[in-house]
Design a protein around this motif. Structure first.
Motif, PDB file in Angstrom:
ATOM      1  N   PRO A  84       0.803  -1.281   0.127  1.00  0.00           N
ATOM      2  CA  PRO A  84      -0.049   0.059  -0.009  1.00  0.00           C
ATOM      3  C   PRO A  84       0.827   1.188  -0.062  1.00  0.00           C
ATOM      4  N   GLU A  85       0.503   2.277  -0.623  1.00  0.00           N
ATOM      5  CA  GLU A  85       1.090   3.487  -0.812  1.00  0.00           C
ATOM      6  C   GLU A  85       1.480   3.931   0.779  1.00  0.00           C
ATOM      7  N   ASN A  86       0.592   4.106   1.429  1.00  0.00           N
ATOM      8  CA  ASN A  86       0.567   4.831   2.778  1.00  0.00           C
ATOM      9  C   ASN A  86       1.325   3.874   3.773  1.00  0.00           C
ATOM     10  N   LEU A  87       1.957   2.894   3.554  1.00  0.00           N
ATOM     11  CA  LEU A  87       2.611   2.078   4.309  1.00  0.00           C
ATOM     12  C   LEU A  87       3.973   2.784   4.960  1.00  0.00           C
ATOM     13  N   ARG A  88       3.829   2.761   6.286  1.00  0.00           N
ATOM     14  CA  ARG A  88       5.055   3.519   6.854  1.00  0.00           C
ATOM     15  C   ARG A  88       6.344   2.420   7.422  1.00  0.00           C
ATOM     16  N   ALA A  89       5.829   1.267   7.903  1.00  0.00           N
ATOM     17  CA  ALA A  89       6.658   0.243   8.639  1.00  0.00           C
ATOM     18  C   ALA A  89       6.666  -1.075   7.815  1.00  0.00           C
ATOM     19  N   LEU A  90       7.597  -1.766   7.461  1.00  0.00           N
ATOM     20  CA  LEU A  90       7.670  -3.030   6.867  1.00  0.00           C
ATOM     21  C   LEU A  90       8.750  -3.916   7.503  1.00  0.00           C
ATOM     22  N   HIS A  91       8.377  -4.943   8.461  1.00  0.00           N
ATOM     23  CA  HIS A  91       9.426  -5.676   9.136  1.00  0.00           C
ATOM     24  C   HIS A  91       9.194  -6.829   8.745  1.00  0.00           C
ATOM     25  N   LEU A  92      10.569  -7.479   8.100  1.00  0.00           N
ATOM     26  CA  LEU A  92      10.399  -8.878   7.524  1.00  0.00           C
ATOM     27  C   LEU A  92      11.577  -9.405   7.992  1.00  0.00           C
ATOM     28  N   GLN A  93      12.319  -8.991   9.222  1.00  0.00           N
ATOM     29  CA  GLN A  93      13.410  -9.788   9.707  1.00  0.00           C
ATOM     30  C   GLN A  93      13.300 -11.221   9.909  1.00  0.00           C
ATOM     31  N   ASN A  94      14.525 -11.841   9.830  1.00  0.00           N
ATOM     32  CA  ASN A  94      14.629 -13.551  10.184  1.00  0.00           C
ATOM     33  C   ASN A  94      13.616 -14.289   9.161  1.00  0.00           C
ATOM     34  N   ASN A  95      13.755 -13.967   7.811  1.00  0.00           N
ATOM     35  CA  ASN A  95      12.823 -14.810   6.721  1.00  0.00           C
ATOM     36  C   ASN A  95      13.932 -15.496   6.020  1.00  0.00           C
ATOM     37  N   ASN A  96      13.320 -15.685   4.923  1.00  0.00           N
ATOM     38  CA  ASN A  96      14.362 -16.397   3.896  1.00  0.00           C
ATOM     39  C   ASN A  96      14.328 -15.540   2.705  1.00  0.00           C
ATOM     40  N   ILE A  97      14.379 -14.400   2.607  1.00  0.00           N
ATOM     41  CA  ILE A  97      14.082 -13.476   1.282  1.00  0.00           C
ATOM     42  C   ILE A  97      15.535 -13.601   0.760  1.00  0.00           C
ATOM     43  N   LEU A  98      15.603 -13.924  -0.664  1.00  0.00           N
ATOM     44  CA  LEU A  98      17.003 -13.917  -1.376  1.00  0.00           C
ATOM     45  C   LEU A  98      17.176 -12.869  -2.173  1.00  0.00           C
ATOM     46  N   GLU A  99      15.803 -12.152  -2.884  1.00  0.00           N
ATOM     47  CA  GLU A  99      15.907 -11.152  -3.944  1.00  0.00           C
ATOM     48  C   GLU A  99      15.169 -10.091  -3.736  1.00  0.00           C
ATOM     49  N   MET A 100      15.294  -9.035  -4.450  1.00  0.00           N
ATOM     50  CA  MET A 100      14.540  -7.986  -4.392  1.00  0.00           C
ATOM     51  C   MET A 100      14.411  -7.415  -5.858  1.00  0.00           C
ATOM     52  N   HIS A 101      13.511  -6.695  -6.277  1.00  0.00           N
ATOM     53  CA  HIS A 101      13.038  -6.364  -7.708  1.00  0.00           C
ATOM     54  C   HIS A 101      13.056  -4.828  -7.746  1.00  0.00           C
ATOM     55  N   GLU A 102      13.491  -4.204  -8.886  1.00  0.00           N
ATOM     56  CA  GLU A 102      13.464  -2.727  -9.117  1.00  0.00           C
ATOM     57  C   GLU A 102      12.220  -1.972  -8.513  1.00  0.00           C
ATOM     58  N   ASP A 103      11.248  -2.814  -9.026  1.00  0.00           N
ATOM     59  CA  ASP A 103       9.725  -2.108  -8.598  1.00  0.00           C
ATOM     60  C   ASP A 103       9.227  -2.650  -7.241  1.00  0.00           C
ATOM     61  N   THR A 104      10.129  -3.200  -6.451  1.00  0.00           N
ATOM     62  CA  THR A 104       9.585  -3.632  -5.212  1.00  0.00           C
ATOM     63  C   THR A 104       8.936  -2.456  -4.230  1.00  0.00           C
ATOM     64  N   PHE A 105       9.656  -1.308  -4.289  1.00  0.00           N
ATOM     65  CA  PHE A 105       9.318   0.089  -3.625  1.00  0.00           C
ATOM     66  C   PHE A 105       9.140   1.281  -4.536  1.00  0.00           C
ATOM     67  N   CYS A 106       9.811   0.921  -5.537  1.00  0.00           N
ATOM     68  CA  CYS A 106      10.023   2.452  -6.561  1.00  0.00           C
ATOM     69  C   CYS A 106       9.149   2.142  -7.813  1.00  0.00           C
ATOM     70  N   ASN A 107       8.978   3.180  -8.626  1.00  0.00           N
ATOM     71  CA  ASN A 107       8.302   3.189  -9.835  1.00  0.00           C
ATOM     72  C   ASN A 107       9.549   3.191 -10.920  1.00  0.00           C
ATOM     73  N   VAL A 108       9.933   2.313 -11.697  1.00  0.00           N
ATOM     74  CA  VAL A 108      11.039   2.372 -12.718  1.00  0.00           C
ATOM     75  C   VAL A 108      10.486   3.185 -13.726  1.00  0.00           C
TER      76      VAL A 108
END
Length: 321
Positions: A256-280
């Protein structure tokens, strides 16, 4: 004849004096309570006491004969029964604990046949059921707005557990044994703002209402398929999303656009895409609201995808090596 008449009258008067009841209680407080009328003259000798130094002595005379003091008549049995009935404890709404139904401020009955607000604690529209060894959601008063049932043994959330609770704004079920949630358990709650399900055994997240602003499902077992695609897309007012310790292998998108805090500690996330947070497609786009991103404890190298968070006011927390 006159002597005989006097004798008869004297006997009658004597008998009346002997049989007359004593109406007043008798006080035996004096040390000389056992003195008789004949002994009074010998107890104290007043002949040699000077006139100016005479003192008054008071003695209580023991009654002659054996007389029973008058006592009040015993109370009838009906009066005793009435007193026993009045001594029966009453609840705050006037009903008796033995009655099968509870109404008013006490709320509905639970499976243990106790009103929820006697089993738990109800303060205004808030219900506290923390640490009561509950194995199911108890029936709640219809005006419940905030429900806390932490540190219990609840294993499942059924679709009717929160039915018709249109004022419910916060649910906190931290530290239970929840492993199953019905698909419609939360979806029809029109005022739900905060949902806390941390420290459980949840494998599949059900459909959630779009009114949510705060979600904490940390320390569960969601894994790869525990969150549906676009699960948070339409939650325009969602500000805090906590998904730590869930063995996730991806970031749930879109956010969501108004999201302020995203906590994802201690998972198994391997990668991030260019448009995960931004607008390419828009290089001038800046995402001002999202200031708190936690990715520490994941095997991802943030330095490999710098374009994925160039639009953020602050860099995510995580490994850069």
């Amino acid at each position: 004849m006159k002597a005989l008449a006097r004798l008869i009258v004297g006997l009658v008067l004597l008998d009346a004096a002997v049989t007359a009841p004593t109406l007043e209680s008798i006080n035996y407080d004096s040390e000389t309570y056992d003195a008789t009328l004949e002994d009074l003259d010998h107890l104290y000798n007043y002949e040699n006491i000077p006139v100016g130094r005479a003192e008054i002595e008071i003695a209580t005379v023991m009654p002659s004969g054996n007389r029973e003091l008058l006592t009040p008549p015993p109370q009838p049995e009906e009066a005793e029964e009435e007193e026993e009935e009045e001594s029966t404890p009453r609840l705050i709404d006037g009903s008796s604990p033995q009655e099968p139904e509870f109404t008013g401020v006490l709320g509905p009955q639970t499976n243990e046949d106790f009103p929820t607000c006697l089993l738990c604690t109800c303060i205004s529209t808030t219900v506290y059921c923390d640490d009561h060894e509950l194995d199911a959601i108890p029936p709640l008063p219809k005006n419940t707005a905030y429900f806390y049932s932490r540190f219990n043994r609840i294993k499942k959330i059924n679709k009717n557990d929160f039915a018709s609770l249109n004022d419910l704004r916060r649910i906190d079920l931290t530290s239970n044994l929840i492993s199953e949630i019905d698909e419609d358990a939360f979806r029809k709650l029109p005022q739900l703002r905060e949902l806390v399900l941390r420290d459980n055994k949840i494998r599949q997240l059900p459909e959630l209402p779009t009114t949510l602003r705060f979600i904490d499902i940390s320390n569960n077992r969601l894994g790869r398929k525990g969150i549906k695609q676009e699960a948070f897309k339409d939650m325009y007012d969602l500000h805090h999303l906590y998904l730590t310790d869930n063995n996730l292998d991806h970031i749930p998108l879109p956010l969501p656009e108004n999201l302020r805090a995203l906590h994802l500690q201690n998972n198994n996330i391997l990668e991030m895409h260019e448009d995960t947070f931004c607008n390419v497609k828009n290089l001038t786009y800046i995402r001002k609201a999202l200031e708190d991103i936690r990715l520490d404890g994941n095997p991802i190298n943030l330095s490999k995808t710098p374009q994925a968070y160039m639009c953020l006011p602050r860099l995510p927390i995580g490994s850069l090596i």
